[in-house]
Design a protein around this motif. Sequence first.
Motif, PDB file in Angstrom:
ATOM      1  N   GLY A 118      10.027  17.820  -0.919  1.00 36.61           N
ATOM      2  CA  GLY A 118       9.325  16.765  -0.269  1.00 36.61           C
ATOM      3  C   GLY A 118      10.305  16.368   0.979  1.00 36.61           C
ATOM      4  N   MET A 119       9.675  15.234   1.895  1.00 36.34           N
ATOM      5  CA  MET A 119      10.087  15.046   2.931  1.00 36.34           C
ATOM      6  C   MET A 119      10.380  13.573   3.129  1.00 36.34           C
ATOM      7  N   THR A 120       9.447  12.766   2.373  1.00 41.68           N
ATOM      8  CA  THR A 120       9.438  11.248   2.404  1.00 41.68           C
ATOM      9  C   THR A 120      10.592  10.768   1.410  1.00 41.68           C
ATOM     10  N   ALA A 121      11.401   9.883   2.087  1.00 43.09           N
ATOM     11  CA  ALA A 121      12.515   9.173   1.065  1.00 43.09           C
ATOM     12  C   ALA A 121      11.904   7.669   1.139  1.00 43.09           C
ATOM     13  N   LYS A 122      12.207   6.908   0.054  1.00 42.94           N
ATOM     14  CA  LYS A 122      12.118   5.464  -0.308  1.00 42.94           C
ATOM     15  C   LYS A 122      13.116   5.148  -1.276  1.00 42.94           C
TER      16      LYS A 122
END
Length: 390
Positions: free
Chosen positions: A125-129
């Motif tokens: 994945g590439m989205t960080a939260k």
Amino acid sequence: MKNNIKTIILIVLIFIFIIIIIHQQILLKKLHNKVKVAFVYIGDIGDFGWTYAHEAGRIQLRNNFKNLEIIYRESVSPENFTNIVKDLIEKEKCKIIVSTSYSFDSYVIKLADLYPDIYFLSCAGMTAKKNLIPYFIDVYQIYYLNGLISGGLSKNGKVGYIGGYKIPELIRHINAFTIGLKEVNPDAQVFIYWLNSWYSPIKTSNIAQKMIEQNIDIIAYTEDSSSIPTTCQKYYEKTGRKVYTFSHYSPMDKFGSDVIVSGQLVNWGLIYTNLFSKILSGKIEPKLHYWFANSNAAIFGKNYSCMISDEAKEILKNKKIKINSKVTNLYDYIIQRYDQIKDPLISFDPFTGPLYSNKNELKILNKERAGLKDLLTMDWFVPSIFEIDY
């Protein structure tokens, strides 16, 4: 006035940082004593490829952390992923979800918003939260090394590649492999077939057989089964002709003992140990955690103790290559490149310019290297790559 604005911006940034830290500490407190973790696999743990390697990593993680109770779900389709994860959280009371496929990523992002008190790890994945940690280890540099090997072993310069999906990760693999191949044999060609599936053993075997019938003498791949080594081995036992191939993510010697010459392997246990050490200590950063081939978790070899088969090694030692006006044998050159790739500073990378696409577009400038953004969005092929269908 400008100083006041800068001060306000600084205060806001500090406030956001504090909120993230507080939230992570709250999550950490909820990870009491025995923490329940679930791994979600897109394939079968017996695929001897991608999922098998992640399962080995899960077992290593379990052995390293006695306070973790780790369960798994296998053969999960993207369409069923959300419901299965909801059950893992609401019924199984899992506090950490490990999503092990790129195909799950869009669903993970939504679930992370729905369950803010649960940690999610998203492979590729590439989205960080604040509660979503993307991670990956890239092995395109090892594909380059296997391209060099292929350039020395192929008798006719016709090389096949069977890929799961046409996504940036696989395009990186193919491009790096082709760069290595053509460095040794400038006239070589790579023929790609897209499976549009990560795990289709019968279809993969059929495609490999068709490639062999078209006189392709090396087959590389990025898909999750052992079908290609098995097919090449059976063909050799039947005809006496060797079509070379590679181990992928896990050692596959037992499926292709006479035809596997090297491979690209990953020790996911080291990756998961690193990530969980940070999560459980409250020191995980909400960003993309990315490793390259200079990591100990990335392994160049047909298995964990042999980089290149004895047969291939002898052929490569007798193959001469001219580099910067100096003549050396190909085996020594491959080892030299491997040492440069494993260097902590990565003193060589195959995606160093000038590099042109197969449409003659300059993609990487002279003496420049592809950055992480370039790698993660790669959607072009280097010359001499051809997509085929049967």
